[in-house]
Design an enzyme around this catalytic site. Structure first.
Site, PDB file in Angstrom:
ATOM      1  CE  LYS A  15      -0.179  14.858   0.738  1.00  0.00           C
ATOM      2  NZ  LYS A  15      -1.196  14.077  -0.019  1.00  0.00           N
ATOM      3  CB  ALA A  74      -5.116  10.805   3.652  1.00  0.00           C
ATOM      4  CG  ASP A  75      -0.156  10.678  -0.880  1.00  0.00           C
ATOM      5  OD1 ASP A  75      -0.208  11.913  -1.076  1.00  0.00           O
ATOM      6  OD2 ASP A  75       0.228   9.868  -1.731  1.00  0.00           O
ATOM      7  CD  GLN A  76      -6.094   6.473  -3.952  1.00  0.00           C
ATOM      8  OE1 GLN A  76      -6.336   7.292  -4.831  1.00  0.00           O
ATOM      9  NE2 GLN A  76      -7.048   5.756  -3.375  1.00  0.00           N
ATOM     10  CB  ALA A 126      -1.017   5.658   3.680  1.00  0.00           C
TER      11      ALA A 126
END
Length: 216
Positions: free
Chosen positions: A76, A92-94, A129
């Site tokens: 991203k 960011a990602d989860q 993250a």
């Protein structure tokens, strides 16, 4: 990237605020709210990638979920970093993992119900993250973890919860928002609050201070 390159709604409030020095490569209201609440001046822009394809490919390679979260966050950020000049770009990602199963954001109310039924009475892990890129290079990343135990939920409660929460259940991977009605779902929460919301914020702020993006 110039201020004309983004939606006017993403601009900082008028006045004497400096030009934004950070781009949030996300449409996540929760992450934008965290950054605003911490006093950051930033631009939020969408960075769409095929998350499903990436997850499927990495799962086939037996990748760890934290590696998947970092990869998605980096993809991203990279998508916007090439045209952002010296601006720092945050991706960011989860990931939500329960007994080895990876969960995705629900696409419908039925999906949300299925997620809640699967997590009911069980403990799951949230892995958040964050990656910062400058000029197309990754200059920082962090991973946060939290463990949440969902209390046993009756079918009646789930229906009433979905009625009250509405479409908000479609915006998070676990079909809940801990900062709101979702707090009623849990019997125990272990870990950093910001990580649960989707961003290791304290670590990010420390990094941004070190680079002079925000004041010390």
């Amino acid at each position: 990237m110039t201020m004309a390159d983004h939606d006017p709604q993403d601009q900082a409030p008028p006045g004497d605020m400096p030009e934004p020095r950070l781009i949030l490569a996300s449409e996540s209201p929760a992450r934008a709210a965290m950054l605003r609440g911490a006093g950051l001046n930033f631009i939020a822009l969408p960075a769409r990638i095929d998350e499903t394809a990436v997850k499927e490919a990495m799962q086939a390679e037996a990748a760890a979920p934290e590696d998947v979260a970092v990869m998605l966050a980096e993809m991203k950020a990279r998508r916007l970093s090439a045209r952002a000049g010296r601006l720092a770009v945050l991706g960011a990602d989860q990931m939500l993992v329960a007994d080895g199963r990876w969960f995705d954001k629900p696409a419908s109310r039925d999906d949300a119900r299925a997620t809640l039924e699967a997590l009911s009475g069980r403990r799951h892990e949230l892995i958040s993250a964050a990656v910062v890129m400058v000029d197309g290079n990754r200059v920082w990343h962090a991973i946060g973890r939290a463990r949440l135990t969902m209390r046993p939920l009756s079918a009646t409660f789930i229906d009433h919860y979905l009625d009250r929460a509405g479409d908000d259940v479609l915006t998070s991977v676990g079909a809940y928002q801990l900062e709101g009605l979702g707090a009623q779902l849990f019997s125990k929460v272990e870990g950093d609050y910001f990580t649960i919301l989707g961003l290791p914020l304290i670590e990010l702020l420390d990094f941004l201070r070190g680079r002079g993006v925000i004041e010390t």
